[in-house]
Design a protein around this motif. Structure first.
Motif, PDB file in Angstrom:
ATOM      1  N   ALA A 246       0.845  -1.202   0.000  1.00 16.12           N
ATOM      2  CA  ALA A 246       0.000   0.000   0.000  1.00 16.12           C
ATOM      3  C   ALA A 246       0.880   1.252   0.000  1.00 16.12           C
ATOM      4  CB  ALA A 246      -0.912   0.000   1.229  1.00 16.12           C
ATOM      5  N   SER A 247       1.947   1.238   0.785  1.00 16.73           N
ATOM      6  CA  SER A 247       2.814   2.408   0.888  1.00 16.73           C
ATOM      7  C   SER A 247       3.518   2.712  -0.428  1.00 16.73           C
ATOM      8  CB  SER A 247       3.848   2.172   2.001  1.00 16.73           C
ATOM      9  OG  SER A 247       4.568   3.342   2.253  1.00 16.73           O
ATOM     10  N   LEU A 248       3.889   1.670  -1.176  1.00 19.07           N
ATOM     11  CA  LEU A 248       4.557   1.910  -2.457  1.00 19.07           C
ATOM     12  C   LEU A 248       3.568   2.156  -3.591  1.00 19.07           C
ATOM     13  CD1 LEU A 248       4.520  -0.832  -4.483  1.00 19.07           C
ATOM     14  CD2 LEU A 248       6.021  -1.686  -2.708  1.00 19.07           C
ATOM     15  N   GLY A 249       2.264   2.055  -3.301  1.00 19.76           N
ATOM     16  CA  GLY A 249       1.243   2.411  -4.285  1.00 19.76           C
ATOM     17  C   GLY A 249       0.889   1.291  -5.242  1.00 19.76           C
ATOM     18  N   LEU A 250       0.695   0.077  -4.739  1.00 22.16           N
ATOM     19  CA  LEU A 250       0.329  -1.055  -5.593  1.00 22.16           C
ATOM     20  C   LEU A 250      -1.129  -0.911  -6.048  1.00 22.16           C
ATOM     21  CD1 LEU A 250       1.550  -3.907  -6.505  1.00 22.16           C
ATOM     22  CD2 LEU A 250       0.055  -4.847  -4.719  1.00 22.16           C
ATOM     23  N   PRO A 251      -1.424  -1.108  -7.340  1.00 22.52           N
ATOM     24  CA  PRO A 251      -2.823  -1.062  -7.809  1.00 22.52           C
ATOM     25  C   PRO A 251      -3.688  -2.057  -7.045  1.00 22.52           C
ATOM     26  CG  PRO A 251      -1.308  -1.052  -9.663  1.00 22.52           C
ATOM     27  CD  PRO A 251      -0.465  -1.291  -8.446  1.00 22.52           C
ATOM     28  N   GLY A 252      -4.921  -1.625  -6.751  1.00 23.38           N
ATOM     29  CA  GLY A 252      -5.828  -2.465  -5.971  1.00 23.38           C
ATOM     30  C   GLY A 252      -5.903  -2.031  -4.518  1.00 23.38           C
ATOM     31  N   LEU A 253      -4.980  -1.148  -4.102  1.00 26.58           N
ATOM     32  CA  LEU A 253      -5.008  -0.625  -2.739  1.00 26.58           C
ATOM     33  C   LEU A 253      -5.229   0.892  -2.784  1.00 26.58           C
ATOM     34  CD1 LEU A 253      -2.023  -2.729  -1.357  1.00 26.58           C
ATOM     35  CD2 LEU A 253      -4.463  -3.126  -0.969  1.00 26.58           C
ATOM     36  N   GLY A 254      -5.736   1.445  -1.693  1.00 27.58           N
ATOM     37  CA  GLY A 254      -6.195   2.832  -1.691  1.00 27.58           C
ATOM     38  C   GLY A 254      -5.135   3.842  -2.067  1.00 27.58           C
ATOM     39  N   ASN A 255      -3.895   3.633  -1.625  1.00 27.73           N
ATOM     40  CA  ASN A 255      -2.836   4.618  -1.888  1.00 27.73           C
ATOM     41  C   ASN A 255      -2.578   4.786  -3.380  1.00 27.73           C
ATOM     42  OD1 ASN A 255      -2.557   3.298   0.761  1.00 27.73           O
ATOM     43  ND2 ASN A 255      -0.971   4.825   1.071  1.00 27.73           N
ATOM     44  N   PHE A 256      -2.756   3.708  -4.146  1.00 29.75           N
ATOM     45  CA  PHE A 256      -2.543   3.803  -5.595  1.00 29.75           C
ATOM     46  C   PHE A 256      -3.532   4.789  -6.207  1.00 29.75           C
ATOM     47  CE2 PHE A 256      -4.071   2.464  -9.783  1.00 29.75           C
ATOM     48  CZ  PHE A 256      -2.909   2.638 -10.529  1.00 29.75           C
TER      49      PHE A 256
END
Length: 514
Positions: free
Chosen positions: A388-398
């Motif tokens: 999530a912190s690195l911005g993986l698609p499928g998670l909110g941070n992305f």
């Protein structure tokens, strides 16, 4: 009345925790949990009830407006109001508040009643900041949330807690005083122009201010907000405060207090000083990009887990700064998403750091390693949080960072490209966290237990929230849409004139000839 009830219940719950805690030390945690959970359920019910109204009537974005005279002689009123932005941040505040109580359950053993008193008063202060539409009342709540946080760090923190608490207080108090001067300046200019001396936000919105004066007044607000966000070079209080605060303190700092700075820019800086904000925009975006890169590089250099996560916050908040001053709908929607998703993902990392310290009695990454075999559940959740912190698609941070970069691309191409490099750095430090803690040779042979049922509940709720926001962010986007549209209208894109259009055609023709 629901707004004043929410703040009143939190303040009353704090006082009740303190008084009954003098009789039985188990009462404060239950009172705090019931208080925050009750407020959270009430507010979510309010959100569900008004959800359609928010989407349909985008022109009337204030859902509830409560006003009573406080000190009428000076134009001060007890004025609270809630729109989509306030609603989202208030729901976030109470959700994080529940988790803060739960993760303090066994950690705090001394002065328990005073601890939960401070915890609930911080939540009350933050709620007031998100609801106040009288500038004097806003400043009152702004200061109210600082004092209990000072006690939380200074009394229940780690070895250097007093230094960290002083530093936190001096930075935030000094910057807050600059904001007070700016509020007073706005108050007197409006009074001189209209004959009406008031701190009412809605009346001050239309104040006619000379450009130079407006720029200095805007800076007074901005310094208070960038210190709280925080943005480089106003960030040095954050790593110390995070690393020395108890787990709940770090959670509230990362998930909520930082968000008050971004909220202040969206609520006050852009609407009150649009011309000055436009003038500041290139420099603000540059500072945001510097923060993205600087925070990511410093994160990789840390061996203290909590300081590492603190620097990731500086990097992520750089995206917020970049998005706010891009002045378009995509970037502003991304900013709102980033405020919510960063609160969840970084808050979860701080909770995990607290759990590891409770088991290993250290935050030093060099003394960790090989913990996967003993704690597979914590390892799996940590990988999810790192993704999530690195911005993986499928998670909110992305969703958040993608929208910000998409909006910033339209405003400043070069800075957006540099900011994108920060995503590469974030992947490096996120993977380093997992590698150093859960893989490699084991540094201890002592038995270490995995999640308890209480810890499973905390981390499952955070993990589910990140996945939900990554797969279905529409409720957040719809709720924030009215205020985002209103802000975007303050900064219309420059029209394409016939001269501009002609120059583009000429360039295309020259290119074809060549």
């Amino acid at each position: 009345m629901i707004l004043i009830y929410l703040i009143g219940i939190l303040i009353g719950g704090g006082i009740l925790s303190f008084l009954l805690g003098l009789w039985n030390k188990h009462f404060p945690r239950w009172i705090a949990l019931c208080t925050v959970t009750g407020c959270f359920i009430t507010l979510v019910s309010f959100w569900v009830h008004h959800y359609t109204e928010i989407n349909v009537s985008a022109s009337s974005d204030w859902l509830v407006d409560y006003q009573r005279d406080w000190i009428p002689a000076f134009g001060i009123s007890f004025h609270l109001a809630i729109d989509g932005l306030s609603l989202l941040l208030l729901v976030l505040t109470l959700f994080i508040g529940i988790l803060a109580v739960l993760c303090s359950w066994n950690e705090v053993k001394e002065r328990v009643s005073f601890y939960y008193f401070n915890l609930l008063w911080i939540l009350a202060g933050i709620s007031g900041v998100f609801l106040a539409v009288d500038l004097f009342l806003f400043y009152f709540f702004w200061e109210l949330m600082l004092i209990p946080m000072y006690f939380l760090i200074g009394i229940w923190g780690s070895e250097k807690r007093e230094y960290a608490a002083y530093k936190f207080f001096i930075f935030t108090q000094a910057s807050g005083l600059l904001m007070l001067l700016a509020i007073l300046g706005l108050y007197f200019i409006h009074g001189r122009n209209t004959g009406i001396y008031t701190f009412n936000y809605f009346q001050l919105l239309g104040t006619s201010i000379p450009p130079n004066t407006g720029f200095w007044l805007m800076l007074g607000f901005m310094i208070a907000f960038v210190v709280k966000l925080p943005i480089v070079p106003f960030h040095s209080w954050l790593p110390d405060a995070h690393s020395e605060a108890p787990t709940a303190g770090s959670l509230i700092l990362a998930a909520l207090l930082l968000k008050t700075g971004a909220y202040g820019m969206l609520r006050f800086v852009l609407p009150l000083f649009p011309e000055a904000a436009r003038e500041l925009a290139p420099w603000a975006m540059l500072l945001g990009v510097i923060g993205i890169i600087y925070g990511a590089i410093l994160s990789y250099a840390q061996t203290d887990l909590k300081r590492l996560v603190a620097y990731t916050s500086i990097s992520h908040m750089g995206f917020v700064m970049l998005g706010i001053f891009a002045f378009n709908e995509l970037a502003l929607q991304g900013v709102v998403m980033q405020l919510v998703t960063h609160a969840i993902s970084t808050g979860a990392l701080f909770i995990m750091a607290g759990m590891l310290k409770e088991r290993l009695h250290t935050r030093d990454l060099n003394q960790m390693g090989g913990l996967w075999s003993q704690m597979p559940q914590m390892g799996a959740v940590s990988i999810l949080l790192a993704m999530a912190s690195l911005g993986l698609p499928g998670l909110g941070n992305f969703v958040a960072e993608f929208l910000i970069l998409l909006g910033a691309f339209k405003a400043n191409l070069l800075l957006t490209i540099i900011a994108t490099i920060g995503l590469i750095f974030s992947a490096i430090y996120a993977l380093r966290i997992v590698q150093k803690i859960f893989f490699g040779p084991a540094k201890t042979t002592d038995p270490i237990h995995d999640f308890s049922w209480r810890e499973t509940l905390i981390m499952a709720s955070l993990a589910f929230s990140l996945i939900w926001l990554g797969l279905y962010p529409q409720p957040i986007i719809n709720t924030a849409k009215p205020i985002v549209n209103k802000l975007e209208k303050l900064f219309p894109a420059p029209p394409i004139t016939s001269t501009t259009y002609r120059s583009v055609i000429i360039k295309k023709e020259e290119h074809n000839v060549k």
